[in-house]
Write a protein that holds these residues in place. Structure first.
Motif, mmCIF file in Angstrom:
data_model
loop_
_atom_site.group_PDB
_atom_site.id
_atom_site.type_symbol
_atom_site.label_atom_id
_atom_site.label_comp_id
_atom_site.label_asym_id
_atom_site.label_seq_id
_atom_site.Cartn_x
_atom_site.Cartn_y
_atom_site.Cartn_z
ATOM 1 N N LEU A 35 -1.483 15.143 0.621
ATOM 2 C CA LEU A 35 -1.721 12.901 0.089
ATOM 3 C C LEU A 35 -2.411 12.640 -1.477
ATOM 4 C CD1 LEU A 35 -2.620 11.497 3.445
ATOM 5 C CD2 LEU A 35 -0.418 11.748 2.183
ATOM 6 N N PRO A 36 -1.821 12.171 -2.105
ATOM 7 C CA PRO A 36 -3.388 11.187 -3.738
ATOM 8 C C PRO A 36 -4.449 11.240 -3.071
ATOM 9 C CG PRO A 36 -0.481 10.469 -3.365
ATOM 10 C CD PRO A 36 -0.747 10.977 -1.691
ATOM 11 N N ALA A 37 -5.370 11.724 -3.829
ATOM 12 C CA ALA A 37 -6.459 11.031 -3.360
ATOM 13 C C ALA A 37 -7.531 9.443 -2.860
ATOM 14 C CB ALA A 37 -7.571 11.472 -4.136
ATOM 15 N N GLN A 38 -6.124 8.268 -4.109
ATOM 16 C CA GLN A 38 -6.523 7.259 -3.644
ATOM 17 C C GLN A 38 -5.635 7.042 -2.496
ATOM 18 O OE1 GLN A 38 -4.491 8.630 -5.954
ATOM 19 N NE2 GLN A 38 -2.687 7.110 -5.988
ATOM 20 N N ILE A 39 -4.860 7.804 -1.178
ATOM 21 C CA ILE A 39 -4.477 7.027 0.246
ATOM 22 C C ILE A 39 -5.353 7.884 1.136
ATOM 23 C CG2 ILE A 39 -2.203 8.082 2.096
ATOM 24 C CD1 ILE A 39 -2.143 5.692 -0.265
ATOM 25 N N SER A 40 -5.364 9.351 0.659
ATOM 26 C CA SER A 40 -6.485 10.156 1.707
ATOM 27 C C SER A 40 -7.319 9.833 1.653
ATOM 28 C CB SER A 40 -5.677 11.418 1.199
ATOM 29 O OG SER A 40 -6.463 11.418 -0.173
ATOM 30 N N ASP A 41 -8.351 9.601 0.512
ATOM 31 C CA ASP A 41 -9.754 8.501 0.538
ATOM 32 C C ASP A 41 -10.077 7.420 1.937
ATOM 33 O OD1 ASP A 41 -11.212 9.237 -2.730
ATOM 34 O OD2 ASP A 41 -10.638 10.787 -1.136
ATOM 35 N N THR A 42 -8.610 6.894 1.936
ATOM 36 C CA THR A 42 -8.851 5.731 2.759
ATOM 37 C C THR A 42 -8.208 5.158 4.325
ATOM 38 O OG1 THR A 42 -7.073 4.461 1.591
ATOM 39 C CG2 THR A 42 -9.188 4.391 1.132
ATOM 40 N N GLY A 43 -7.083 5.868 3.421
ATOM 41 C CA GLY A 43 -6.614 6.680 5.473
ATOM 42 C C GLY A 43 -5.860 4.811 5.646
ATOM 43 N N GLY A 44 -5.783 3.938 4.693
ATOM 44 C CA GLY A 44 -5.711 2.642 4.648
ATOM 45 C C GLY A 44 -6.239 1.627 5.836
ATOM 46 N N GLU A 45 -6.087 0.471 5.628
ATOM 47 C CA GLU A 45 -7.213 -0.066 6.781
ATOM 48 C C GLU A 45 -6.912 -1.172 6.619
ATOM 49 O OE1 GLU A 45 -10.790 0.506 6.084
ATOM 50 O OE2 GLU A 45 -10.732 2.176 5.098
ATOM 51 N N LEU A 46 -5.498 -1.706 6.199
ATOM 52 C CA LEU A 46 -4.763 -2.912 7.367
ATOM 53 C C LEU A 46 -3.574 -2.639 7.094
ATOM 54 C CD1 LEU A 46 -6.715 -6.156 4.753
ATOM 55 C CD2 LEU A 46 -7.123 -5.085 7.051
ATOM 56 N N PRO A 47 -2.587 -2.809 7.741
ATOM 57 C CA PRO A 47 -1.261 -3.310 7.771
ATOM 58 C C PRO A 47 -0.703 -3.902 6.295
ATOM 59 C CG PRO A 47 -2.246 -4.845 9.572
ATOM 60 C CD PRO A 47 -3.147 -3.672 8.798
ATOM 61 N N VAL A 48 0.475 -2.914 6.035
ATOM 62 C CA VAL A 48 1.441 -4.072 5.028
ATOM 63 C C VAL A 48 2.822 -4.144 5.670
ATOM 64 C CG1 VAL A 48 2.651 -3.536 2.633
ATOM 65 C CG2 VAL A 48 -0.058 -2.667 3.692
ATOM 66 N N ARG A 49 2.999 -4.866 6.296
ATOM 67 C CA ARG A 49 4.373 -5.432 6.709
ATOM 68 C C ARG A 49 5.219 -4.928 5.762
ATOM 69 N NH1 ARG A 49 6.884 -6.016 10.882
ATOM 70 N NH2 ARG A 49 8.703 -7.509 11.478
ATOM 71 N N ASP A 50 5.974 -4.663 4.628
ATOM 72 C CA ASP A 50 6.784 -4.759 3.964
ATOM 73 C C ASP A 50 6.486 -4.010 2.473
ATOM 74 O OD1 ASP A 50 9.216 -4.431 2.167
ATOM 75 O OD2 ASP A 50 9.586 -6.895 2.476
ATOM 76 N N VAL A 51 6.518 -2.378 2.607
ATOM 77 C CA VAL A 51 5.348 -1.859 1.670
ATOM 78 C C VAL A 51 6.717 -1.785 0.239
ATOM 79 C CG1 VAL A 51 4.930 0.734 1.150
ATOM 80 C CG2 VAL A 51 4.524 -0.716 3.053
ATOM 81 N N LEU A 52 7.575 -1.565 0.417
ATOM 82 C CA LEU A 52 8.540 -2.032 -0.894
ATOM 83 C C LEU A 52 8.714 -2.727 -1.447
ATOM 84 C CD1 LEU A 52 11.814 0.203 0.730
ATOM 85 C CD2 LEU A 52 9.607 1.068 -0.323
ATOM 86 N N ARG A 53 8.326 -4.430 -0.796
ATOM 87 C CA ARG A 53 7.844 -5.309 -2.308
ATOM 88 C C ARG A 53 6.549 -5.873 -2.570
ATOM 89 N NH1 ARG A 53 9.542 -11.240 1.204
ATOM 90 N NH2 ARG A 53 10.383 -12.240 -1.395
ATOM 91 N N SER A 54 5.719 -4.777 -1.529
ATOM 92 C CA SER A 54 4.509 -5.754 -1.356
ATOM 93 C C SER A 54 3.768 -5.219 -2.624
ATOM 94 C CB SER A 54 3.648 -5.634 -0.094
ATOM 95 O OG SER A 54 2.311 -5.557 -0.245
ATOM 96 N N ALA A 55 2.928 -5.924 -3.923
ATOM 97 C CA ALA A 55 2.151 -5.809 -5.041
ATOM 98 C C ALA A 55 1.123 -4.762 -4.570
ATOM 99 C CB ALA A 55 2.572 -7.352 -5.865
ATOM 100 N N SER A 56 0.689 -5.183 -3.517
ATOM 101 C CA SER A 56 -0.765 -4.894 -2.752
ATOM 102 C C SER A 56 -0.654 -2.658 -2.800
ATOM 103 C CB SER A 56 -1.428 -5.594 -2.433
ATOM 104 O OG SER A 56 -1.230 -5.729 -0.898
#
Length: 242
Positions: A35-56
Motif C-alpha cells: 500500500l502507498p504510505a498515504q493509504i497505509s498510514d491512516t487506513g481510512g477514517e470515513l466510508p466513501v460511497r463512490d470512490v471512482l467519482r469522489s473528488a476527495s
C-alpha cells in the motif's frame, strides 16, 4: 462455527490456480499489494460511497486502477479488466453495522435505458443503477483490498462457497445458508480477496476494539449490452457486448 479461510501473512499454502478456485468456490486470494504510505498510514477514517467519482479520494481511485489490481482482475476474467464501481468500507466500534446474507447484483450505468434482464432501477447520488442479469454478473469480479488487518473474528466477510453461479431469491438464499458451512474470509493489511458478485456473503459487526477498512472494487472486461454503457469505463476498448 465458521470455517476460516484467512489469508496468512506467511502467504498461501499449496493450492490450485486462482482462476480455478474462483470458478469452483466463488472466491480466491491474490498476491498481496504493497500500500502507498498515504493509504497505509491512516487506513481510512470515513466510508466513501463512490470512490471512482469522489473528488476527495484520488489516492483510492489510483489504487482501484493500480497495475497489480488490474492485472489480477484481468487474469481472472480472461480479458482486459477495468473498474466499474468502487466503495471504501470502514467499520469500527463507533461506526458499526451488519449486512445480512446477499448477492451483489447492482451495476452503475451511464443512463437508464430499457434492456433485457435489467430491472430494479434506482438513482443514487445522480447515478443510474440497475440489477443486472446473471450473464453480466458472471463476467465480473470484485477485488477486496484490506487496508487494515482484519483477523478473525472481527466482523470480516463470511461467505457460502459455491453459491456464485446464479441469482437466488429470498427462499433460495435461506435454503443455501441452512446447514452450509460458513467460510470466514479475513486478511491482513495488503491482502487481496477476489470474489464473484453472485457469491452469497454477509458481514458482521466488528468485535470490540476492532476496525475494518476495505477497498471494494468491481471490475468488468467488456461492454454492456447495447445501448447500455458503464458509468465508469476507464480503459474500456471497443469490444463485442455480452
Amino acid at each position: 462455527m465458521a470455517l476460516v479461510a484467512e489469508r496468512s501473512e506467511k502467504g498461501p499454502g499449496p493450492m490450485t490456480l486462482p482462476r480455478e478456485e474462483l470458478d469452483a468456490w466463488g472466491f480466491t486470494w491474490l498476491p498481496d499489494l504493497e500500500l502507498p504510505a498515504q493509504i497505509s498510514d491512516t487506513g481510512g477514517e470515513l466510508p466513501v460511497r463512490d470512490v471512482l467519482r469522489s473528488a476527495s479520494s484520488p489516492a483510492l481511485r489510483e489504487l482501484a486502477s493500480a497495475p497489480q489490481m488490474l492485472a489480477g482482475a484481468s487474469s481472472l476474467l480472461g480479458g482486459r479488466a477495468f473498474p466499474v464501481r468502487a466503495h471504501l468500507f470502514v467499520k469500527s466500534p463507533s461506526r458499526s453495522w451488519g449486512v445480512p446474507w446477499h448477492q451483489d447484483r447492482v451495476v452503475a450505468v451511464e443512463r437508464r435505458v430499457d434492456a433485457l434482464g435489467f430491472e430494479g432501477w434506482s438513482r443514487k447520488a445522480g447515478v443510474d443503477h440497475a440489477l443486472a442479469p446473471d450473464d453480466v454478473l458472471r463476467r465480473m469480479v470484485a477485488l477486496r483490498l484490506h487496508l487494515l488487518s482484519c483477523p478473525s473474528p472481527s466482523g470480516g466477510l463470511e461467505v457460502i462457497a459455491g453459491t456464485h453461479h446464479r441469482s437466488l431469491d429470498r427462499v433460495e438464499r435461506e435454503r443455501a445458508v441452512e446447514g452450509a458451512p460458513v467460510v470466514d474470509l479475513s486478511g491482513h493489511t495488503g491482502a487481496v480477496l477476489a470474489m464473484r458478485p453472485l457469491l452469497l456473503h454477509r458481514s458482521l459487526r466488528p468485535s470490540a476494539g476492532r476496525r475494518r477498512v476495505v477497498l471494494h472494487v468491481e471490475y468488468a472486461c467488456g461492454s454492456l449490452p447495447r445501448p447500455l454503457e458503464w458509468k465508469y469505463r476507464q480503459g474500456l476498448q471497443e469490444s463485442p457486448g455480452w
